[in-house]
Design a protein around this motif. Sequence first.
Motif, PDB file in Angstrom:
ATOM      1  N   UNK A   1       0.880  -1.246  -0.028  1.00 49.86           N
ATOM      2  CA  UNK A   1      -0.053  -0.076   0.023  1.00 49.86           C
ATOM      3  C   UNK A   1       0.829   1.355  -0.115  1.00 49.86           C
TER       4      UNK A   1
ATOM      5  N   UNK B   1       0.459   5.985  -0.026  1.00 53.66           N
ATOM      6  CA  UNK B   1      -0.539   6.955   0.077  1.00 53.66           C
ATOM      7  C   UNK B   1      -1.058   7.257  -1.540  1.00 53.66           C
ATOM      8  N   UNK B   2      -2.382   7.505  -1.668  1.00 56.29           N
ATOM      9  CA  UNK B   2      -2.974   7.208  -2.773  1.00 56.29           C
ATOM     10  C   UNK B   2      -1.998   8.292  -3.762  1.00 56.29           C
ATOM     11  N   UNK B   3      -1.420   9.715  -3.381  1.00 55.69           N
ATOM     12  CA  UNK B   3      -0.948  10.505  -3.857  1.00 55.69           C
ATOM     13  C   UNK B   3       0.585  10.150  -4.446  1.00 55.69           C
TER      14      UNK B   3
ATOM     15  N   UNK C   1      -6.376  -2.160  -6.325  1.00 57.18           N
ATOM     16  CA  UNK C   1      -7.477  -1.384  -5.577  1.00 57.18           C
ATOM     17  C   UNK C   1      -7.000   0.053  -5.728  1.00 57.18           C
TER      18      UNK C   1
ATOM     19  N   UNK D   1      -7.554   2.988  -3.049  1.00 59.31           N
ATOM     20  CA  UNK D   1      -6.967   2.811  -1.382  1.00 59.31           C
ATOM     21  C   UNK D   1      -5.577   2.900  -1.669  1.00 59.31           C
TER      22      UNK D   1
ATOM     23  N   UNK E   1      -3.829   0.509  -2.772  1.00 59.69           N
ATOM     24  CA  UNK E   1      -3.434  -0.645  -2.471  1.00 59.69           C
ATOM     25  C   UNK E   1      -2.939  -1.574  -3.959  1.00 59.69           C
TER      26      UNK E   1
ATOM     27  N   UNK F   1       6.048   6.011   2.229  1.00 58.62           N
ATOM     28  CA  UNK F   1       5.209   6.216   3.269  1.00 58.62           C
ATOM     29  C   UNK F   1       3.958   5.073   3.527  1.00 58.62           C
ATOM     30  N   UNK F   2       4.021   3.858   2.823  1.00 58.06           N
ATOM     31  CA  UNK F   2       3.145   2.861   3.080  1.00 58.06           C
ATOM     32  C   UNK F   2       3.332   1.720   3.849  1.00 58.06           C
ATOM     33  N   UNK F   3       2.722   0.666   3.383  1.00 59.26           N
ATOM     34  CA  UNK F   3       2.759  -0.356   4.167  1.00 59.26           C
ATOM     35  C   UNK F   3       3.263  -1.753   3.360  1.00 59.26           C
ATOM     36  N   UNK F   4       3.461  -2.806   4.172  1.00 56.36           N
ATOM     37  CA  UNK F   4       3.848  -4.056   3.531  1.00 56.36           C
ATOM     38  C   UNK F   4       2.730  -4.920   2.965  1.00 56.36           C
ATOM     39  N   UNK F   5       1.721  -4.535   3.686  1.00 54.38           N
ATOM     40  CA  UNK F   5       0.444  -5.373   3.407  1.00 54.38           C
ATOM     41  C   UNK F   5      -0.975  -4.565   3.477  1.00 54.38           C
ATOM     42  N   UNK F   6      -1.676  -4.502   2.527  1.00 55.99           N
ATOM     43  CA  UNK F   6      -2.893  -3.929   2.622  1.00 55.99           C
ATOM     44  C   UNK F   6      -4.189  -4.737   2.892  1.00 55.99           C
ATOM     45  N   UNK F   7      -3.954  -6.012   2.480  1.00 58.36           N
ATOM     46  CA  UNK F   7      -5.167  -7.014   2.631  1.00 58.36           C
ATOM     47  C   UNK F   7      -4.718  -8.458   2.807  1.00 58.36           C
ATOM     48  N   UNK F   8      -3.392  -8.853   2.224  1.00 58.54           N
ATOM     49  CA  UNK F   8      -3.373 -10.351   2.154  1.00 58.54           C
ATOM     50  C   UNK F   8      -2.451 -10.688   3.696  1.00 58.54           C
TER      51      UNK F   8
ATOM     52  N   UNK G   1      -4.951  12.599  -0.189  1.00 58.42           N
ATOM     53  CA  UNK G   1      -4.684  11.312   0.392  1.00 58.42           C
ATOM     54  C   UNK G   1      -5.873  10.983   1.153  1.00 58.42           C
TER      55      UNK G   1
ATOM     56  N   UNK H   1      -1.461   4.818   5.885  1.00 58.02           N
ATOM     57  CA  UNK H   1      -2.282   4.373   4.694  1.00 58.02           C
ATOM     58  C   UNK H   1      -3.658   3.920   5.107  1.00 58.02           C
TER      59      UNK H   1
ATOM     60  N   UNK I   1      -5.376   1.633   4.067  1.00 55.39           N
ATOM     61  CA  UNK I   1      -5.660   0.254   3.985  1.00 55.39           C
ATOM     62  C   UNK I   1      -4.246  -0.506   4.472  1.00 55.39           C
TER      63      UNK I   1
ATOM     64  N   UNK J   1      -2.712  -4.074   6.792  1.00 58.34           N
ATOM     65  CA  UNK J   1      -2.980  -5.013   7.849  1.00 58.34           C
ATOM     66  C   UNK J   1      -1.515  -5.571   8.493  1.00 58.34           C
TER      67      UNK J   1
END
Lengths: 480, 423
Positions: free
Chosen positions: A339, A341-343, A368, A371, A373, A406-413, B99, B178, B180, B182
């Motif tokens: 994931x 940030x959208x921008x 997605x 988001x 993602x 600035x995001x993350x290593x998983x959005x949903x999995x 954002x 962000x 989303x 997990x």
Amino acid sequence: MTAAKRLIRELQSALGRRWVLHAPEDLLVYEYDATIDRALPQAVVLPESAQQVAQAVRIARRYGLPVTARGAGTGLSGGALACEGGVVIVMTRMNRVIKIDAENQLAVVEPGVINLDISKAAAPYGLYYAPDPSSQKACTIGGNIAENAGGPHCLRYGTTTNHVLALEIVTADGEIAEISATQAGYDLTGVLVGSEGTLAIVTKATLRLLHKPEATITLLAIFDRVSEASETVSAIISAGILPAALEMIDKNTMDAVEEFAHCGYPPDAGAVLLIEVEGLSEEAEEQANEVRSICEKFGVRELRTGTDPAERERLWAGRKSALGALGRKAPSYYILDGVVPRTKLPSVLAEVYQACDRFGFAVANVFHAGDGNLHPNVLFDERVPGATARVLELGEEIMRLCVEAGGSISGEHGVGFEKRSYMSWIFSEDDLEVMARLKAAFGAGDGFNPGKVFPTSKGCGEVSSHMRAAIAKAGPGAYV
Amino acid sequence: MVKEVSLIGELQSIAGAGLAEEGPACTAFAVDGLTPRAVVRPSTYQGVAEVLRYGNTNRLTVISWGAGSMMQTGNRPSKYDIALSVAGLTGIVEYEPADLTVTCRAGEPLVALQEQLRRSRQMLPSGPFASREATVGGIVATAGASASRHAYGTPRDFTIGMQVVTADGRITRTGGKVVKNVAGYDLCKLYTGSRGTLGVIVELTFKLAPQPRHEQREALAFDDAATACAFARELERQGMSVKAFTLLNRAATGLPRGGYVLAVDLAGTQAAVNRCWETLSTLAGAAQQLSEAEAERYAGAEAELQTAASVTLECEITVLPSDLPVLIERLGETLEPGIVAYPTIGLARAFWTAGDAEAILTDLTAAFRKIGGSMLVRRCPPSLKSRIDVFGEVPPSFPLMQRLKREFDPNGTLSPGRFVGRL
Ligand SMILES: Cc1cc2nc3c(=O)[nH]c(=O)nc-3n(C[C@H](O)[C@H](O)[C@H](O)COP(=O)(O)OP(=O)(O)OC[C@H]3O[C@@H](n4cnc5c(N)ncnc54)[C@H](O)[C@@H]3O)c2cc1C
């Protein structure tokens, strides 16, 4: 009698012979999920009640064996793998919708119920369960709760965590407990969601249902370039429109899909956005018009609209058949989940393509977008020596790009087994230590799903490719 | 004597001379009649961490404060040495409108934050709250729910990241920036509503919502609560764009007679709001639609009750929405309190200005056992707090909660005694 035999004997007397598997050929079915890795448990049990789950947990505990819950095995982070062996508890027999309370917009369900079946049961009341992972024809609500699953429509309606009100759980000491997000005290339900089966086993869930919207309009917007499509995503959000879904398909995906599903995507197009707006018919129409003019501002070359279910389904067809189509393009593919940030979408997407080029792999992005993602699908041939290792290396690099943005290593999995070593990129030792306190409070130790979420040095089984099988299981309509 | 001097001296050396005080300044930070020995207002996260580390090591207890507007809610502290105010930690850390997220410090007042967000036609989907000073940290720490919960949920639904200082003084992160995410346990959920008993929140990241294009407030008068609740739920069933439903009884409206008023906040595009208005008028039937001016008058009714000094007992009760009419009826029998209820949520707040609080609570608790749900005493005479748990009966999962508290705050440094079951 050996301990191994005694274990089986005890499990059999608690659950019935038929529901305890221990022959090697039976166990094989449960050694993988939808990821690249696999691990073999000592026994697999299929309980039919919370009491049986509790019994199985107590027995395993007595033998010092870890327990791993398993839903449909569609997980994409190795979550359901018995990394350290032990007993796998398969929840699929506990698949009843216990109650639909239409007046209070609630569903009470068993954990093995398939996501889509909840909406089917609620449909006669004009209600539905909003979180819609693309695997919803196969995945279980227990797996959804464990992973805090998302889906295309989570942009507007939120992910699983926003829809789970109360749970019944079996704790590591084999006790059955009720927890509720609306009760006084700490929000145990909230932390249970997304805990990847490491804190407790869910045996019942109370879920929030929503009324079906009056009108849904689907727009399919074709762009020459990915950058235009991703700028459109940001512009829609900035304009104060929160679509129900906002998905993107890139050129490689379109090419694959076109050969297979014939969606009429122009061969030289760069990206497609699927934008769905919902609400009262007036509202949906107004929003659709605004979205259209934003698309035009960013140079959309073609816009298609669907208002009735059949038309809308046609517009979604390309998106939904993407995985199947990619399966025809290459012997294997590796589905990533990150994931940003959208921008940051335009810049990170560009970097993802560059990284894949550098590694010499084709990549197809279907994701997605609303988001932020990302789901890059890296195409490769596992029979080529070293290819799998290179793909994993590339995956790691893409995750780094997400984190740096600035995001993350998983959005949903989920983190599962696969990404646990990346946890330290986003969390300090202190952050992880505090998470461990939560685990300690649940008394879970390494009793539930060891080797997941937290960085450790231990490995998990061997590497092979079973994604195809799991995707086949997710049904012909499966898509990420 | 020597110890007193060292406490304030220590706090001043941590936070800066002007930011730690003892003596009269502490009176304003009294909780349920207990006055702390010192009050400290660190201006950095590090300062918060050092205060906690100091307190935790020296077995001094710390109660964290935002603006203090919610401090009357909670059990009586078992011990209270230091008031730790985060009201000085204000300001936005990061805000990129495209954002649709914002990161700000915990002491930022909600009103001030909303003002910034409004410039980009966005909002934190929370509030309004009775206190204009209420800080975002306080709202999240108390899981503060307002009428807009109908459309947007509660802080647990829109808080996506936090920085929290632990009892032993570590500055930790959970969640992220962000929408989303997990990765790791969602500890945001744990801290939300934990009322400062597990850690001190110093920074928050929120998922925002676009400002509705158009808003319109309608109000209708009903003879009975059941019809009013059914009306609200029917509008919801038909998918109307409603931000909030607020039901007020006679005592809450201040009207001399009559039944109930249902305020309906429509929010959406102009066309959608018009359509909702039409539907609402058609469905109204025998209910009387009130004028715009009258509707506006009820907008502040809940806030007035919440801040009224004459209120001696205030309870918040959550039941299944279908049980709300019965609950409201039953509440009315206990000396007719002012009642504000959210029909689609199943939440009712009752405000008494007369009567024996203990007798009312005993009566209610008995009635309540039959209906089921949860009850929180938000305000009551401090003397009563030695006899009741303001959070009501402990939930079945209380043993798990005790273990959590022990893991997160083994020394009992953070707001000891204040939470459920006197945790
Ligand atoms: C084609 C395809 C598309 C997908 N699309 C999406 C998507 O859009 N969004 C998304 O979020 N995911 C998606 N996924 C991933 C996956 O489907 C989800 O993570 C799903 O929630 C897993 O459910 P499952 O029943 O298969 O769980 P499993 O894979 O069996 O298990 C997943 C985890 O849940 C735990 N678990 C299972 N049941 C319980 C229980 N009762 N109590 C406690 N823990 C339990 C397991 O231990 C494991 O850690 C997709 C997967 C595939 C193959």
